[in-house]
Design a protein around this motif. Structure first.
Motif, PDB file in Angstrom:
ATOM      1  N   UNK A 136     -10.553  12.904  -3.822  1.00  0.00           N
ATOM      2  CA  UNK A 136     -11.782  12.207  -3.485  1.00  0.00           C
ATOM      3  C   UNK A 136     -12.597  12.987  -2.468  1.00  0.00           C
TER       4      UNK A 136
ATOM      5  N   UNK B 170      -6.713  10.580  -2.674  1.00  0.00           N
ATOM      6  CA  UNK B 170      -7.611  10.659  -1.527  1.00  0.00           C
ATOM      7  C   UNK B 170      -8.070  12.090  -1.289  1.00  0.00           C
TER       8      UNK B 170
ATOM      9  N   UNK C  15       0.831  -1.203   0.000  1.00  0.00           N
ATOM     10  CA  UNK C  15       0.000   0.000   0.000  1.00  0.00           C
ATOM     11  C   UNK C  15       0.866   1.253   0.000  1.00  0.00           C
ATOM     12  N   UNK C  16       2.024   1.140   0.654  1.00  0.00           N
ATOM     13  CA  UNK C  16       2.905   2.299   0.658  1.00  0.00           C
ATOM     14  C   UNK C  16       3.474   2.552  -0.727  1.00  0.00           C
TER      15      UNK C  16
ATOM     16  N   UNK D 181     -22.213   9.776  -1.071  1.00  0.00           N
ATOM     17  CA  UNK D 181     -20.802   9.464  -1.238  1.00  0.00           C
ATOM     18  C   UNK D 181     -20.092   9.911   0.043  1.00  0.00           C
ATOM     19  N   UNK D 182     -19.708   8.947   0.850  1.00  0.00           N
ATOM     20  CA  UNK D 182     -19.161   9.294   2.177  1.00  0.00           C
ATOM     21  C   UNK D 182     -17.797   9.946   2.086  1.00  0.00           C
ATOM     22  N   UNK D 183     -17.224   9.903   0.903  1.00  0.00           N
ATOM     23  CA  UNK D 183     -15.899  10.495   0.765  1.00  0.00           C
ATOM     24  C   UNK D 183     -15.959  12.003   0.679  1.00  0.00           C
ATOM     25  N   UNK D 184     -17.116  12.517   0.385  1.00  0.00           N
ATOM     26  CA  UNK D 184     -17.213  13.962   0.175  1.00  0.00           C
ATOM     27  C   UNK D 184     -16.908  14.691   1.474  1.00  0.00           C
ATOM     28  N   UNK D 185     -15.916  15.577   1.391  1.00  0.00           N
ATOM     29  CA  UNK D 185     -15.550  16.307   2.600  1.00  0.00           C
ATOM     30  C   UNK D 185     -15.616  17.796   2.384  1.00  0.00           C
ATOM     31  N   UNK D 186     -16.184  18.185   1.251  1.00  0.00           N
ATOM     32  CA  UNK D 186     -16.211  19.582   0.915  1.00  0.00           C
ATOM     33  C   UNK D 186     -17.658  20.058   0.941  1.00  0.00           C
TER      34      UNK D 186
ATOM     35  N   UNK E 253      -1.414   7.873  -3.814  1.00  0.00           N
ATOM     36  CA  UNK E 253      -2.578   7.498  -3.026  1.00  0.00           C
ATOM     37  C   UNK E 253      -3.138   8.716  -2.284  1.00  0.00           C
ATOM     38  N   UNK E 254      -2.238   9.455  -1.685  1.00  0.00           N
ATOM     39  CA  UNK E 254      -2.692  10.593  -0.882  1.00  0.00           C
ATOM     40  C   UNK E 254      -3.325  11.663  -1.756  1.00  0.00           C
TER      41      UNK E 254
END
Lengths: 189, 973
Positions: free
Chosen positions: B302, B299, B289-290, B446-451, B295-296
């Motif tokens: 996302x 994310x 995964x690293x 969409x639980x990823x939404x943080x905005x 990835x970051x």
């Protein structure tokens, strides 16, 4: 949640790895983020709890309409105030992680949607759920006839045993067919 | 009445023990004894059978210790006990009395929960865990939660821990007892006490009989399985942690005890290795995964833009991975061997810049066009030599070149199809519309939404989707003027077709014109004239979609349909452009081949004149040394094709980047800073910020990839270029998205379109391999350049290898295998297999529908049955309550507690229905007779019935009675 606030002990780290769907890096990151939320004097405590109103200020949860529910579901607090310990927090992240199974995701989704905690999704739950999804603003809300229609449609589709509520197995049956539940039921720090 | 009740209860017991495994049943027996002793629930679960009878003695003794342990737990230790049943019964009464005292005290102080109750709970939870019904258990927990009092919540948590500890302790004990019984059957009870103390450090595997060992092994395996599956259980971390620790301790402790002598050592070693292996796997997982790049970044995107925008970047990353592998293939097997082991630059005509171009070969403008030194390098087809083997490794260069070309395409097909299949699996089979509303309801967020802004958009889009769905359902969708809409749609399609045709003609025209320029020589023309083809193609690709967008407003389609049309049109445009380009290229190839013929003829003339000249000058026939730069050569159409593709890729990349910078960045900057001094609100009004166009970008990426596939045979450097391009665009686009785009107005689902994109990729792959295969199969290679020079066709290299490198029988077999008589039936077979698979999948789908219907029917039936059962249970409950109330009159119990427990009853009842619903009452055996009287529930009732009210403390009745009817209810439903 090791002996010191800044460091997780090696044993507990590996235990958490064993028990969650998270990788080492993710656990460490979660720990970092969690300790940032703690008060200074709490940082040394093992079982320190972060109150719900602090958890929901996390950018990952901030705009989620279910943030309070999520906190309540994952909280092990006795006061039912939705406060989380680090372990609860890890549970949360594990359930919402990329590699979590459909079973566990749908289980927690069910509990999140089950607003009155009675083990089934009844009409009241579904109505609340619709209101959560359409947002707070008044113009976005569905009219009562629309709501009725919607809920009856949903029950028609997913309520297999026709008892007027959606229970866990029915819910999981519906969810397991969905193409994008697993990809969207994710929260990543 | 009570007695009757117990008999009834008794009848139901064996069912349980039948369900549990042999191993468990003993455990249960232990436990039941403890419970009987401690909590007065008469759970005597014993298997009837000879085995049990034989062991009865042992068990009885065990039971005694078990009971004693229970006493110890409650600090009520009775020092001396006799073996006789009666006395034991007496002592039990005593201890139970004591217990009750204790319990009452505990309750009065309001501190920790009552032990007895916990144990019941433990028992319950443990059983369900065994049957692996986490959900049901969860429901039980929930039900318990509903009791409301915080005290109980606490208890529940404790229960989790206790359950595990209790279990482990029990099992440990059991093993221990066994070890003991087999070695020294007649130990006194004082021994047991010692054993108890030493419990932690003494394991004596030698004393275990083989079957017990087997059991132990089973238990250990079970624990291991539990550990494995623990993370998939929806428990709280505390519970999981406790279970894990307990299980690990158990496993560690008893793992070593398995096996004897050498076997034991081996076993220990194996265990050690598995542990190491697990740790390694986990570390490797972490490492993997690293290693996943970006990835970051993804994310972050996302969380700002939701999963659909992120899906583009994931797609980009996936493409990057594929191109990395293609690059590795071409670089490792073609470019590097030729550069290191092939003849060096300047050794032969095809590897040297011709004299005429030498002066400008190093100019940047020429290099930028991939002429000059770049043209005569490993980057292009023409540079490769046709010698069969290169270097001391005898590396078969032409064969490798050919196979890499084929392998590139084959690998791409494989990956795309595999991904498609996986996506199809994930998205579930078939019935798309059966849960339309439910999916909208349960999975649309969409639980990823943080905005916050994205969230608002999402709210809006969900609301509209709900409304649309309702409208569609009502089918009140009326068209006001169907004729007008039809006319407009036809008009729109006509316009689009005009656009497509126009763009196609434009490209054809431009390519022909550029050929004229090329004949004149590139130096005489401006930069624009030289790069006309690529620029026109890129500009068309940029502006035509906008035009289509404008046209599509005429059509008045549903937005989702409109998007599909738009995508289809852009696809057609790109494809048309690409194919016009290829057709124009074909024309050029034909021209070059004509030119080649002339050159070939000229060369023979030139060679003849050269030799004639030298022969006349020098009498010795020494080999003529001519600088390879001066040798006349053919036009080498393969290199030309490669160059065209490389130029196309470069210009495409440049346009993409420049559009990004101007269209997104500049626009964002202007909007942001001019907003202070403008007459209207730029941010909210007309120009505003741009959205990230997922579908357009994905299409661009797909076509880019198609060009790579098409051109990589003639220009091995293409995958490398593409890797660089993708790498840069990853960073550039990530940056652009984060800094100058706004979240989409309509947020589309990512996964729904995933396979759509993949399908497009597959189509493009197919279409792009067509021309490449056509050229390889039907056009003879140039005579003086490339790895296949001198051969009639490129694939002749296979024949050559077969003939010279393999034994003759192999080539014979190969020729038979490639016989049409064999190939055609094979193809027929494949077609039949496809047909068969398709029809089976169809029938499966039908069976699915049938099963669903069946399920529904069954559920209805079950419900009716459950209702009847519930009614019956209600009556039983009433009955039991009546008896309880009778008792109550004698005892001064509080009403509060009674209600409390009824609550438990009702909440427990529901989940249990699911589990125990269909268990009919088991037949009545001669069970009472087999029971040792010490644990006979009948005797207890008898005791209570006789002396209960007078001899017992008030706490007793209060504690036991509600439980008595709770348990049967558990059994019945």
């Amino acid at each position: 949640m090791g002996t010191t606030a800044s460091q997780l002990s090696k044993e507990s780290l590996s235990e958490y790895q064993e028990l969650t769907f998270l990788t080492k890096q993710e656990i460490l990151l979660a720990h970092k983020r969690f300790t940032e939320l703690l008060e200074k004097h709490e940082k040394d405590q093992i079982d320190a709890r972060v109150p719900m109103n602090k958890i929901i200020t996390l950018p990952e949860l901030k705009s989620n309409p279910f943030k309070e529910r999520i906190c309540h579901v994952f909280s092990t607090s006795e006061q039912k105030d939705g406060s989380l310990t680090f372990e609860d927090f890890l549970d949360l992240l594990s359930a919402f992680s990329d590699s979590a199974t459909l079973e566990i995701k749908s289980h927690y989704a069910f509990r999140i949607f089950d607003f009155d905690d009675d083990g089934t999704l009844d009409c009241a739950d579904l109505e609340k759920l619709v209101n959560c999804l359409t947002g707070e603003t008044n113009d976005a809300k569905l009219s009562s006839t629309e709501m009725k229609q919607l809920i009856s449609n949903i029950l028609e589709e997913s309520d297999i045993d026709k008892d007027g509520t959606v229970n866990l197995s029915e819910f999981q049956h519906v969810i397991s067919r969905s193409p994008d539940f697993v990809s969207s039921f994710k929260i990543v720090l | 009445m009570v007695e009757k009740f117990f008999q009834d209860h008794e009848r139901k017991m064996p069912r349980d023990s039948l369900i549990t495994s042999e191993n468990d049943s003993e455990q249960d027996a232990d436990l039941s004894l403890q419970e009987e002793h401690e909590s007065k629930t008469h759970r005597t679960k014993r298997r009837d059978g000879d085995r049990q009878k034989k062991k009865r003695r042992n068990e009885r003794r065990k039971g005694g210790t078990r009971a004693r342990e229970g006493e110890e737990d409650l600090q009520a230790v009775s020092e001396k006990r006799e073996r006789s049943k009666r006395k034991r019964a007496k002592s039990k009464q005593e201890t139970s009395r004591r217990e009750n005292n204790e319990e009452e005290e505990a309750q009065l102080t309001g501190g920790k929960g009552t032990k007895a109750r916990k144990d019941i709970r433990n028992e319950k939870t443990r059983r369900m865990e065994k049957k692996e019904v986490g959900e049901v258990e969860e429901n039980v927990d929930k039900g318990k939660k509903k009791q409301g009092s915080t005290k109980k919540g606490e208890k529940k948590e404790d229960g989790g821990k206790q359950l595990v500890k209790g279990k482990a302790r029990e099992v440990k004990k059991k093993k221990h007892k066994k070890a003991e019984t087999s070695s020294e059957p007649e130990t006194s009870e004082e021994d047991d006490d010692e054993e108890e103390d030493n419990d932690k450090d003494v394991v004596r595997p030698e004393c275990l009989s083989p079957e017990e060992l087997e059991k132990l092994k089973e238990a250990v395996d079970e624990r291991k399985k539990l550990i494995q599956s623990l993370r998939g259980k929806p428990w709280s971390m505390k519970k999981k942690l406790a279970t894990l620790r307990e299980s690990q301790e158990f496993v560690e402790k008893y793992e070593g005890a398995l096996g004897k002598g050498k076997g034991r050592k081996l076993y220990a070693y194996k265990v050690l290795m598995t542990k190491k292996w697990m740790k390694f796997q986990r570390d490797f997982e972490n490492f993997k995964t690293a290693c996943i790049p970006w990835e970051m970044k993804i994310k972050e995107i996302e969380s700002h833009f939701g999963s659909s925008v992120a899906s583009y970047f994931i797609f980009l990353r996936w493409m990057y991975g594929i191109n990395m592998i293609l690059f590795g293939l071409t670089f490792g097997l073609v470019m590097v061997p030729e550069a290191l082991m092939g003849r060096p630059y300047g050794s032969m005509p095809r590897k040297t810049v011709p004299r005429a171009e030498e002066a400008s070969a190093m100019d940047f403008a020429v290099l930028w066009d991939f002429g000059g030194y770049a043209q005569y390098s490993v980057l292009f087809y023409g540079y490769y030599n046709s010698q069969r083997t290169v270097g001391w490794l005898k590396f078969r260069m032409p064969l490798s070149y050919f196979l890499v070309g084929v392998g590139t395409v084959a690998y791409s097909y494989m990956v795309v199809i595999r991904t498609m299949a996986r996506n199809a699996n994930e998205s579930g089979v078939g019935d798309d519309n059966s849960f339309n509303f439910s999916w909208k309801m349960f999975t649309s967020w969409d639980y990823l939404i943080g905005n916050a802004e994205t969230a608002d958009n999402k709210f809006a889009s969900i609301t509209t989707s709900f409304k649309e769905a309702i409208l569609e359902e009502q089918e009140s969708h009326k068209d006001d003027n169907i004729h007008l809409t039809r006319f407009l749609r036809v008009l729109a399609n006509f316009l689009v077709l005009c656009c497509l045709a126009g763009s196609g003609y434009l490209i054809y025209f431009v390519v022909r014109r550029s050929q004229k320029f090329a004949l004149d020589g590139l130096e005489n023309h401006t930069w624009w004239e030289r790069n006309e083809v690529n620029m026109v193609m890129s500009l068309l690709g940029m502006f035509c979609p906008m035009l289509f967008d404008v046209i599509s407003t005429l059509e008045n389609y549903h937005p989702r349909v409109a998007l599909q049309w738009q995508l289809g049109r852009i696809f057609a445009l790109f494809l048309g452009n690409l194919y016009t380009f290829i057709i124009a290229l074909m024309d050029e190839i034909n021209l070059k081949r004509k030119e080649e013929k002339i050159v070939k003829f000229n060369i023979t003339m030139w060679e003849a004149s050269l030799y004639n000249g030298t022969v006349s000058e020098n009498s010795t026939a020494s080999p003529v040394t001519i600088n390879p730069a001066d040798v006349p050569r053919g036009p080498c159409w393969e290199t030309m094709v490669g160059q065209e593709f490389v130029r196309l890729i470069i210009s495409d990349t440049m346009t993409t980047y420049i559009t990004l910078l101007i269209g997104d960045f500049l626009r964002a900057v202007l909007v942001r800073f001019l907003n202070y001094c403008w007459c209207w609100d730029l941010e909210a009004g007309f120009p505003s910020y741009s959205e990230f166009d997922v579908s357009g970008n994905v299409l661009g990426l797909i076509f880019n990839q198609g060009m790579i596939w098409m051109g990589s045979f003639y220009a091995p450097c293409l995958p490398a270029l593409n890797v660089i391009r993708l790498h840069v665009s990853m960073y550039l686009q990530c940056w652009a998205v984060m800094c100058c785009n706004v979240p989409q107005e309509r947020v589309f689902k990512a996964s729904g379109s995933n396979n759509f994109y993949m399908a497009m990729l597959l189509v493009i792959l197919f279409l792009s391999t067509l021309p490449a295969i056509y050229t390889i199969v039907s056009i003879p290679p140039s005579f003086d350049c490339g790895p296949f020079s001198g051969k009639n066709r490129m694939f002749d290299v296979i024949h050559e290898t077969l003939e010279s490198d393999f034994p003759p029988w192999f080539s014979k077999v190969f020729s038979y295998a490639s016989n049409p008589g064999l190939v055609l039936p094979f193809i027929l077979l494949m077609v039949l297999a496809i047909y068969y698979l398709q029809s089976t999948s169809k029938s499966y789908r039908e069976a699915n529908v049938e099963l669903k219907k069946k399920l529904q029917m069954q559920n209805e039936e079950n419900k009716r049955k459950n209702k009847r059962a519930a009614l019956k249970a209600q009556m039983d409950l009433e009955e039991a309550r009546m008896t309880a109330q009778e008792q109550q009159r004698n005892n001064n119990a509080s009403v509060q507690d009674q209600e409390d427990d009824t609550d438990i009853h009702s909440s427990v009842q529901r989940p249990c229905q699911e589990k125990y619903g269909c268990n009919p009452p088991p037949p009545v055996g001669g069970r009472g007779r087999q029971m040792p009287s010490s644990r006979d529930p009948g005797s207890r009732t008898y005791n209570r019935g006789n002396h209960g009210p007078s001899g017992y403390l008030p706490g007793f009745a209060r504690q036991s009675e509600p439980r008595m009817y709770r348990v049967p209810s558990l059994q019945r439903h």
